[in-house]
Design a protein around this motif. Structure first.
Motif, short mmCIF file in Angstrom:
data_model
loop_
_atom_site.label_atom_id
_atom_site.label_comp_id
_atom_site.label_asym_id
_atom_site.label_seq_id
_atom_site.Cartn_x
_atom_site.Cartn_y
_atom_site.Cartn_z
N ALA A 265 -12.42 9.18 -6.36
CA ALA A 265 -11.33 10.13 -6.64
C ALA A 265 -10.28 10.10 -5.53
CB ALA A 265 -11.90 11.54 -6.80
N LYS A 266 -10.71 10.08 -4.28
CA LYS A 266 -9.76 10.04 -3.16
C LYS A 266 -8.95 8.76 -3.17
CE LYS A 266 -12.24 13.06 0.07
NZ LYS A 266 -12.91 13.17 1.40
N GLN A 267 -9.61 7.64 -3.45
CA GLN A 267 -8.91 6.36 -3.48
C GLN A 267 -7.95 6.28 -4.68
OE1 GLN A 267 -9.19 3.40 -1.27
NE2 GLN A 267 -9.72 5.19 -0.05
N THR A 268 -8.34 6.88 -5.79
CA THR A 268 -7.46 6.92 -6.96
C THR A 268 -6.20 7.71 -6.65
OG1 THR A 268 -9.28 6.67 -8.54
CG2 THR A 268 -7.26 7.72 -9.35
N VAL A 269 -6.36 8.85 -6.01
CA VAL A 269 -5.21 9.67 -5.64
C VAL A 269 -4.33 8.94 -4.62
CG1 VAL A 269 -4.51 11.80 -4.46
CG2 VAL A 269 -6.29 11.86 -6.23
N ALA A 270 -4.95 8.25 -3.68
CA ALA A 270 -4.19 7.49 -2.69
C ALA A 270 -3.36 6.41 -3.35
CB ALA A 270 -5.14 6.88 -1.65
N SER A 271 -3.97 5.72 -4.32
CA SER A 271 -3.26 4.65 -5.02
C SER A 271 -2.17 5.22 -5.93
CB SER A 271 -4.24 3.82 -5.85
OG SER A 271 -3.56 2.92 -6.70
N GLY A 432 -8.53 -4.34 -6.44
CA GLY A 432 -9.08 -3.51 -5.37
C GLY A 432 -10.45 -3.00 -5.82
N TRP A 433 -11.50 -3.51 -5.20
CA TRP A 433 -12.86 -3.06 -5.52
C TRP A 433 -13.26 -2.03 -4.47
CZ3 TRP A 433 -17.56 -6.95 -5.96
CH2 TRP A 433 -18.72 -6.23 -6.30
N ASN A 434 -13.39 -0.80 -4.91
CA ASN A 434 -13.63 0.33 -4.00
C ASN A 434 -12.54 0.40 -2.92
OD1 ASN A 434 -15.95 0.98 -5.40
ND2 ASN A 434 -17.33 -0.06 -3.97
N ASP A 435 -11.32 0.03 -3.30
CA ASP A 435 -10.20 0.01 -2.36
C ASP A 435 -8.91 0.31 -3.12
OD1 ASP A 435 -8.36 -0.39 -0.36
OD2 ASP A 435 -8.74 -2.54 -0.12
N GLY A 436 -8.34 1.47 -2.88
CA GLY A 436 -7.12 1.86 -3.57
C GLY A 436 -5.84 1.35 -2.92
N LEU A 437 -5.96 0.75 -1.73
CA LEU A 437 -4.77 0.27 -1.00
C LEU A 437 -5.04 -1.15 -0.49
CD1 LEU A 437 -4.09 3.55 1.04
CD2 LEU A 437 -2.88 2.80 -1.02
N PRO A 438 -4.97 -2.15 -1.36
CA PRO A 438 -5.41 -3.49 -0.99
C PRO A 438 -4.39 -4.37 -0.27
CG PRO A 438 -4.78 -3.45 -3.29
CD PRO A 438 -4.63 -2.04 -2.79
#
Length: 476
Positions: A265-271, A432-438
């Motif tokens: 959820a945090k990575q989704t929001v960041a992306s 991005g696998w488990n990474d919202g900012l690749p």
């Protein structure tokens, strides 16, 4: 003098009409640039063409020294560049500082990578032959850059081009030309020789046409919409001009039921909400497996509601303004279409249009979205996260790939085997696998399908500015 035209190491406004640059958060005029056209672009191309023989003849270490100086100057002026960027583009100051660092990283990376342009020796098929391959710079490069990343989209093109031995003509966007002007000023301060770096602000159609039709320009590099990219391809075909195109995206985020949900959820929001959703690789649609659907929504809503909307110069601002009215209205259209067809807006969903010509939109989460809705079929380019429930991995992959675009995608899974199968099945140039900012300077950036041609960043980003020459040597 209004700067915006830099040709052969000279600034001039040529007495041209001016383009006003406004702060999208306040409506205030923050600067002007000359409205250049065909004539000025031709002069810039001529300067770059004349500079190419001597610049390309420099050894890689000497070219790297200029780039190192530019990098040092960008670091030195980081705060100034960030403030300028926020004033003309509107993104939060902390994001602008991050972009300056990102932009500078390309200059640093290619200063070093330019020293590793390797050819090779090929084993000959006959005793009286020797066979070699060398790499040489493509020539004069014409660059057309977008408004949403005013610094990084220039250095991601300029740094590898210069490192390879090419000379450079850049046309910045009318919305955010001031950051480009300051970067070119720093190039001047770094001591780049005459004609190596040139800048022409002004009429997109005239500048673009000259870059595309002038035979002295050997390569075009463009970041922008797929629609414009197709037009450039058509016009470049007359000379079979070398093209690098980074075009539209429609990035899916796939959340599997074995994901770390709070982290996802945090990575989704960041992306999704970086730069107010005005990025080409931000998640544009989210597919969540039914087992974790409710839990994921709870966490995404909680993270989204922490975000503050406002002027990018205000402390704590996370979401700045929309760049213009068209962008604002597109976001509203997508939200309205989804809600009218049965989706539910669980946070946000409202915009604010001020009399001073500024446009803000709340960070928004929409649930119970269906695949037929407009927002799942068009790139929103704004702060809205639509979430659709899916059952199986195969269903998520099917919907994720159901688009003509293929720039970036994301998957969240804690299982290596399962995650790898999804990664390999996604038809996207970036995953991005488990990474919202690749994104990173040392990694290739670019898309499949209608999201473009070629790559920027990494080794591939340097290869884009090189020609391969095969040499067959006969021996007596």
């Amino acid at each position: 003098m209004d700067k915006g035209i830099f040709i052969n190491n000279e600034w001039a406004d040529h007495g041209l009409e001016k383009i006003e640059v406004r702060n999208p958060a306040t409506g205030e005029i923050v600067g002007t640039v000359p409205k250049g056209g065909k004539k000025e672009t031709k002069s810039a191309i001529d300067a770059a063409h004349d500079a190419f023989p001597s610049w390309s003849a420099l050894n890689a270490y000497d070219r790297a020294a200029y780039l190192e100086k530019l990098y040092d100057l960008m670091v030195k002026h980081e705060d100034e560049l960030a403030e300028l960027m926020t004033s003309e583009m509107g993104k939060p100051l902390k994001e602008s500082k991050g972009e300056v660092q990102y932009a500078a990283s390309f200059v640093k990376w290619y200063a070093e990578e330019g020293k590793r342009v390797y050819g090779r020796t090929i084993p000959p098929s006959k005793d009286n032959k020797r066979m070699q391959v060398i790499k040489q710079p493509v020539g004069v490069v014409g660059a057309i850059t977008p408004w949403n990343f005013p610094a990084a989209m220039i250095t991601r093109k300029m740094a590898p081009a210069l490192a390879a031995g090419c000379t450079f003509v850049v046309k910045p966007p009318k919305e955010t030309p001031l950051t480009a002007v300051r970067l070119v000023e720093l190039c001047e301060e770094a001591g780049f020789p005459k004609g190596v770096v040139n800048l022409v602000s002004g009429k997109s159609s005239e500048i673009g046409d000259e870059l595309l039709t002038n035979p002295k320009v050997r390569k075009i590099t463009f970041t922008g919409s797929t629609e414009i990219g197709k037009t450039l391809m058509e016009k470049a075909s007359g000379q079979v001009k070398n093209l690098s195109l980074e075009l539209g995206g429609h990035a899916p985020i796939v959340v599997l039921d074995d994901a770390d949900i709070p982290y996802a959820a945090k990575q989704t929001v960041a992306s999704k909400f970086r730069n107010g959703g005005q990025t080409c690789i931000c998640g544009n649609r989210v597919y969540v497996q039914e087992k974790v659907y409710d839990e994921f929504i709870k966490h995404v809503v909680a993270e989204t509601e922490k975000l503050k909307v406002g002027n990018g110069f205000e402390d704590g601002t996370d979401i700045g303004p929309m760049i213009n009215k068209d962008a604002y209205e597109k976001v509203g259209k997508h939200v309205e279409n989804a809600v009218n067809q049965g989706a539910k807006c669980v946070t946000g969903g409202k915009g604010h249009e001020a009399e001073n010509g500024t446009y803000f939109y709340e960070p928004t989460v929409i649930i119970d979205v269906q695949p037929s809705m407009l927002i799942m079929n068009e790139e929103t380019f704004g702060p809205v996260a639509p979430i659709q429930k899916v059952k199986t991995d195969e269903e998520a992959i099917k919907y994720a790939n159901m688009t003509p675009f293929g720039l970036a995608s994301y998957v969240f899974s804690e299982n290596y085997s399962r995650g790898m199968k999804v990664v390999e099945a996604l038809d996207y140039g970036i995953v991005g696998w488990n990474d919202g900012l690749p994104s990173a300077a040392q990694a290739p950036f670019g898309g499949m399908k209608q999201s473009g041609l070629g790559r920027e960043g990494g080794l591939e980003g340097l290869e884009a500015y090189l020609e391969t020459k095969y040499i067959s040597i006969g021996m007596k």
